[in-house]
Design a protein around this motif. Structure first.
Motif, mmCIF file in Angstrom:
data_model
loop_
_atom_site.group_PDB
_atom_site.id
_atom_site.type_symbol
_atom_site.label_atom_id
_atom_site.label_comp_id
_atom_site.label_asym_id
_atom_site.label_seq_id
_atom_site.Cartn_x
_atom_site.Cartn_y
_atom_site.Cartn_z
ATOM 1 N N UNK A 139 48.377 47.743 50.512
ATOM 2 C CA UNK A 139 48.793 49.119 50.165
ATOM 3 C C UNK A 139 47.759 50.011 49.770
ATOM 4 N N UNK A 140 46.696 49.679 50.332
ATOM 5 C CA UNK A 140 45.436 50.621 50.427
ATOM 6 C C UNK A 140 45.624 51.994 50.374
ATOM 7 N N UNK A 141 44.971 52.993 49.620
ATOM 8 C CA UNK A 141 45.161 54.359 50.028
ATOM 9 C C UNK A 141 43.712 54.677 50.552
ATOM 10 N N UNK A 142 43.808 54.743 52.084
ATOM 11 C CA UNK A 142 42.758 54.826 53.038
ATOM 12 C C UNK A 142 41.945 56.189 52.547
ATOM 13 N N UNK A 143 42.543 57.239 52.404
ATOM 14 C CA UNK A 143 41.827 58.348 51.836
ATOM 15 C C UNK A 143 41.018 58.336 50.516
ATOM 16 N N UNK A 144 41.598 57.409 49.945
ATOM 17 C CA UNK A 144 40.695 57.018 48.511
ATOM 18 C C UNK A 144 39.566 56.240 49.049
ATOM 19 N N UNK A 145 39.751 55.493 49.822
ATOM 20 C CA UNK A 145 38.587 54.455 50.545
ATOM 21 C C UNK A 145 37.655 55.266 50.804
ATOM 22 N N UNK A 146 37.911 56.106 51.779
ATOM 23 C CA UNK A 146 36.966 56.995 52.488
ATOM 24 C C UNK A 146 36.264 57.843 51.268
ATOM 25 N N UNK A 147 36.846 58.573 50.549
ATOM 26 C CA UNK A 147 36.008 59.196 49.509
ATOM 27 C C UNK A 147 35.292 58.560 48.808
ATOM 28 N N UNK A 148 35.429 57.130 48.501
ATOM 29 C CA UNK A 148 34.744 56.280 47.595
ATOM 30 C C UNK A 148 33.632 56.300 48.299
ATOM 31 N N UNK A 192 35.997 39.484 50.252
ATOM 32 C CA UNK A 192 36.009 40.581 51.339
ATOM 33 C C UNK A 192 37.618 40.725 51.926
ATOM 34 N N UNK A 193 38.164 41.837 51.749
ATOM 35 C CA UNK A 193 39.468 42.026 52.233
ATOM 36 C C UNK A 193 39.511 42.673 53.493
ATOM 37 N N UNK A 194 38.386 43.273 54.132
ATOM 38 C CA UNK A 194 38.522 44.012 55.250
ATOM 39 C C UNK A 194 38.307 45.455 54.773
ATOM 40 N N UNK A 195 39.133 46.068 55.800
ATOM 41 C CA UNK A 195 39.157 47.672 55.401
ATOM 42 C C UNK A 195 37.984 48.209 54.977
ATOM 43 N N UNK A 196 37.008 48.244 55.993
ATOM 44 C CA UNK A 196 35.586 48.623 55.856
ATOM 45 C C UNK A 196 35.413 50.101 56.325
ATOM 46 N N UNK A 197 34.225 50.839 55.752
ATOM 47 C CA UNK A 197 33.839 52.100 56.355
ATOM 48 C C UNK A 197 32.473 51.795 56.660
ATOM 49 N N UNK A 198 31.921 52.363 57.607
ATOM 50 C CA UNK A 198 30.658 52.128 58.147
ATOM 51 C C UNK A 198 29.635 53.379 58.446
ATOM 52 N N UNK A 199 28.496 53.571 58.069
ATOM 53 C CA UNK A 199 27.856 54.695 58.884
ATOM 54 C C UNK A 199 27.347 53.987 60.222
ATOM 55 N N UNK A 200 27.287 54.962 61.242
ATOM 56 C CA UNK A 200 26.804 54.518 62.885
ATOM 57 C C UNK A 200 25.338 53.665 62.540
ATOM 58 N N UNK A 232 40.166 46.996 45.098
ATOM 59 C CA UNK A 232 41.697 47.153 45.193
ATOM 60 C C UNK A 232 42.402 46.034 44.357
ATOM 61 N N UNK A 233 43.147 46.481 43.361
ATOM 62 C CA UNK A 233 43.858 45.545 42.689
ATOM 63 C C UNK A 233 45.428 45.399 43.184
ATOM 64 N N UNK A 234 45.814 46.140 44.114
ATOM 65 C CA UNK A 234 47.165 46.172 44.560
ATOM 66 C C UNK A 234 47.449 45.087 45.677
ATOM 67 N N UNK A 235 48.403 45.526 46.321
ATOM 68 C CA UNK A 235 48.941 44.380 47.305
ATOM 69 C C UNK A 235 47.874 44.172 48.636
ATOM 70 N N UNK A 236 47.382 42.896 49.016
ATOM 71 C CA UNK A 236 46.783 42.557 50.254
ATOM 72 C C UNK A 236 47.137 41.138 50.598
ATOM 73 N N UNK A 237 47.269 41.167 51.952
ATOM 74 C CA UNK A 237 47.754 39.724 52.510
ATOM 75 C C UNK A 237 47.400 39.607 53.926
ATOM 76 N N UNK A 238 46.665 38.552 54.026
ATOM 77 C CA UNK A 238 46.112 38.330 55.566
ATOM 78 C C UNK A 238 47.471 37.520 56.197
#
Length: 263
Positions: A139-148, A192-200, A232-238
């Motif tokens: 339940x990651x906020x993807x917009x917050x991830x990108x802003x971070x 590492x929970x994935x949900x990554x952001x990379x520069x090219x 991310x302290x919220x829900x995560x499950x592989x």
């Protein structure tokens, strides 16, 4: 980094899924269903709900199953009439709200995660991009991830979570990853929970199809203090085992799926 460019999402969906063999004998793990839809669909719905709807799916093991799903996606969603005399098909209603662009990239059954990212770069251009695995929901906020990621101005950001220590272990100081250890056997803390952001530029650290993203590239970035952590302290499950799968299915069936953030 350009903030007005459309951010694509790379989905690593080519692994063998050997620990879920009961399901993956006939399909790739990302196609294992929760609530009647592949786990891959759940991940994509999550990203799309935040406005990120261009995907590069890196195919490998039984990738044709993923191709078939998307080739038939439109017709599966709505009512239709098939004229058996001439083969004509008429759609009778909106087939759904999903207006995604999906690139289905054959990357090879034996290609490692880094190699898949490098091959995906042909669709990415010089854009910042996101990436994640095809078997985990949160339940990651993807917009917050990108802003971070943009605020920290590092070459890479990954989401740090706190489940049992089965994945890449992280040491974090002031939101910067200082060490990266892939899948520690013991210990607790952020992983590492994935949900990554990379520069090219990340692609320049990937030597070949044999490069494992979670080893040399991320280890080098951590050493150079170019790897940021979005904690991310919220829900995560592989979905690694049958037990994991049953847990996700139970949450969905009870209407209590924390990762469902779309209508």
């Amino acid at each position: 980094m350009e903030q007005d460019q459309k951010i694509p999402v790379v989905l690593l969906a080519g692994g063998l899924g050997t620990r879920l063999r009961e399901e993956t004998e006939t399909k790739p793990k990302p196609m294992v269903e929760v609530g009647g839809y592949p786990i891959l669909w759940h991940i994509m719905k999550n990203y799309a709900s935040f406005g990120f709807d261009e995907f590069v799916i890196c195919l490998g093991y039984k990738g044709e199953k993923i191709k078939d799903f998307f080739l038939n996606y439109h017709t599966r969603q709505g009512s239709l009439t098939v004229d058996l005399e001439n083969g004509g098909v008429t759609m009778h209603q909106n087939a759904g709200k999903d207006s995604w662009k999906v690139h289905l990239l054959e990357t090879g059954a034996e290609t490692m995660t880094g190699g898949r990212i490098k091959q995906a770069s042909q669709f990415l251009g010089n854009r910042t991009f996101m990436a994640t695995y095809g078997d985990g929901v949160a339940n990651i906020n993807i917009s917050d991830l990108l802003a971070h990621h943009r605020a920290r101005r590092r070459l890479a950001t990954l989401t740090a979570v706190r489940p049992p220590a089965r994945f890449g272990g992280l040491a974090i100081q002031d939101s910067t990853i200082t060490t990266f250890t892939e899948k520690p056997q013991i210990g607790e803390g952020w992983i590492n929970g994935g949900f990554m952001v990379f520069e090219p530029q990340i692609v320049d650290l990937i030597a070949s199809n044999d490069t494992i993203l979670e080893r040399t590239p991320l280890e080098l970035l951590a050493k150079d203090k170019e790897l940021s952590a979005f904690c991310h302290d919220g829900f995560w499950q592989c979905m690694d085992t049958v037990r994991d799968l049953n847990y996700l299915r139970e949450l969905w069936d009870k209407g209590n799926a924390p990762w469902k953030c779309w209508n």
